[in-house]
Scaffold this motif. Structure first.
Motif, mmCIF file in Angstrom:
data_model
loop_
_atom_site.group_PDB
_atom_site.id
_atom_site.type_symbol
_atom_site.label_atom_id
_atom_site.label_comp_id
_atom_site.label_asym_id
_atom_site.label_seq_id
_atom_site.Cartn_x
_atom_site.Cartn_y
_atom_site.Cartn_z
ATOM 1 N N GLU A 1 13.134 7.975 -6.099
ATOM 2 C CA GLU A 1 12.182 7.260 -6.864
ATOM 3 C C GLU A 1 12.601 6.029 -7.307
ATOM 4 O O GLU A 1 11.631 4.920 -7.538
ATOM 5 N N VAL A 2 13.828 5.641 -7.066
ATOM 6 C CA VAL A 2 13.866 3.995 -7.502
ATOM 7 C C VAL A 2 14.065 3.135 -6.054
ATOM 8 O O VAL A 2 14.351 2.030 -6.123
ATOM 9 N N HIS A 3 13.886 3.808 -4.889
ATOM 10 C CA HIS A 3 13.786 3.221 -3.725
ATOM 11 C C HIS A 3 13.093 1.835 -3.625
ATOM 12 O O HIS A 3 13.192 0.800 -3.219
ATOM 13 N N ASP A 4 11.730 2.085 -4.247
ATOM 14 C CA ASP A 4 10.688 0.953 -3.964
ATOM 15 C C ASP A 4 11.181 0.060 -5.276
ATOM 16 O O ASP A 4 10.790 -1.220 -4.939
ATOM 17 N N LEU A 5 11.956 0.320 -6.163
ATOM 18 C CA LEU A 5 12.407 -0.513 -7.248
ATOM 19 C C LEU A 5 13.436 -1.566 -6.566
ATOM 20 O O LEU A 5 13.491 -2.453 -6.659
ATOM 21 N N MET A 6 14.177 -0.707 -5.602
ATOM 22 C CA MET A 6 15.226 -1.725 -4.818
ATOM 23 C C MET A 6 14.579 -2.752 -3.803
ATOM 24 O O MET A 6 14.909 -3.820 -3.893
ATOM 25 N N ARG B 1 0.862 -1.249 0.001
ATOM 26 C CA ARG B 1 0.097 -0.115 0.002
ATOM 27 C C ARG B 1 0.700 1.238 -0.080
ATOM 28 O O ARG B 1 0.641 2.216 0.813
ATOM 29 N N VAL B 2 1.687 1.347 -0.958
ATOM 30 C CA VAL B 2 2.805 2.443 -1.043
ATOM 31 C C VAL B 2 2.584 3.079 -2.494
ATOM 32 O O VAL B 2 2.002 2.238 -3.432
ATOM 33 N N SER B 3 3.065 4.238 -2.921
ATOM 34 C CA SER B 3 2.845 4.951 -3.765
ATOM 35 C C SER B 3 4.257 5.604 -4.398
ATOM 36 O O SER B 3 4.627 6.228 -3.417
ATOM 37 N N PRO B 4 4.658 5.701 -5.536
ATOM 38 C CA PRO B 4 5.768 6.366 -5.900
ATOM 39 C C PRO B 4 5.460 8.010 -5.713
ATOM 40 O O PRO B 4 6.552 8.798 -5.638
#
Length: 220
Positions: free
Chosen positions: A119-124, A93-96
């Motif tokens: 912005e790439v943190h969630d990609l990590m 339940r997070v959003s970029p």
């Protein structure tokens, strides 16, 4: 101005390490900007020396809901990077769009570098297979600290475990930190990957390309 920055640094320094994930992302963001000038310059230089990284610097892509083909990513096969990234956002339940814009970095190019990092943190999280609970956030911070040299990542990695219970702390120190550090050391610079062009690639193959070791088989 100096007094103002000092106050911001003290406030963010207190909050940032104890909340390394989305819990106080505003304070973490301020800490990253007020302490990371040299690290940002080194990251910018790495991007300039890499063909793909330099293209990212020139084109300055953004990872926002408005730039993502959400329906298309959801429709990709299981195991692809784009599908698993969507799954990560939905499951946690997070959003970029929650990533704050840079406010305290005067240089326009360096401001983009830290924006890109955020912005790439969630990609990590997706590539490392880590959830957004405290344990998962600390593991990602260890990886990012090794990769980026940003002081706020190092502080989050060092002080985040304070809130963990004994069992999770043991797993962290004996299994997860060694894996995160090793992956961070052997991986290519995470800002030199044009992730928006890799959605159809499998997570496994993208990990191999970057140099990220497969996550340990541990229940988090």
């Amino acid at each position: 101005m100096a007094a103002c920055c000092a106050g911001l640094l003290r406030g963010s320094g207190l909050a940032g390490p104890l909340y390394p994930g989305p819990y106080r992302h505003d304070m973490v963001a301020v800490l990253g900007e007020t302490t990371g000038s040299l690290a940002l310059q080194r990251l910018r230089d790495k991007m300039r020396r890499d063909a793909e990284g330099y293209q990212i610097l020139r084109e300055r892509p953004r990872i926002r809901l408005s730039t993502l083909d959400v329906a298309g990513l959801r429709g990709l096969p299981d195991g692809t990077f784009g599908r698993e990234y969507m799954r990560f956002l939905e499951d946690n339940r997070v959003s970029p769009d929650t990533r704050m814009p840079a406010k305290f970095v005067d240089d326009e190019e360096l401001a983009y570098v830290i924006q890109r990092y955020r912005e790439v943190h969630d990609l990590m999280h997706t590539l490392l297979g880590m959830p957004t609970n405290m344990l998962g956030e600390v593991v990602v911070k260890w990886f990012e600290a090794v990769q980026t040299g940003l002081p706020m990542c190092a502080l989050g990695a060092a002080f985040g475990p304070i809130r963990l219970k004994a069992r999770k702390l043991q797993v962290l120190t004996t299994e997860l930190i060694p894996w995160a550090v090793q992956s961070g050391l052997r991986a290519n610079c995470i800002l030199n990957i044009y992730y928006e062009r890799r959605w159809e690639q499998t997570v496994e193959s993208l990990r191999e390309e970057i140099g990220i070791l497969p996550p340990p088989s541990i229940r988090l």
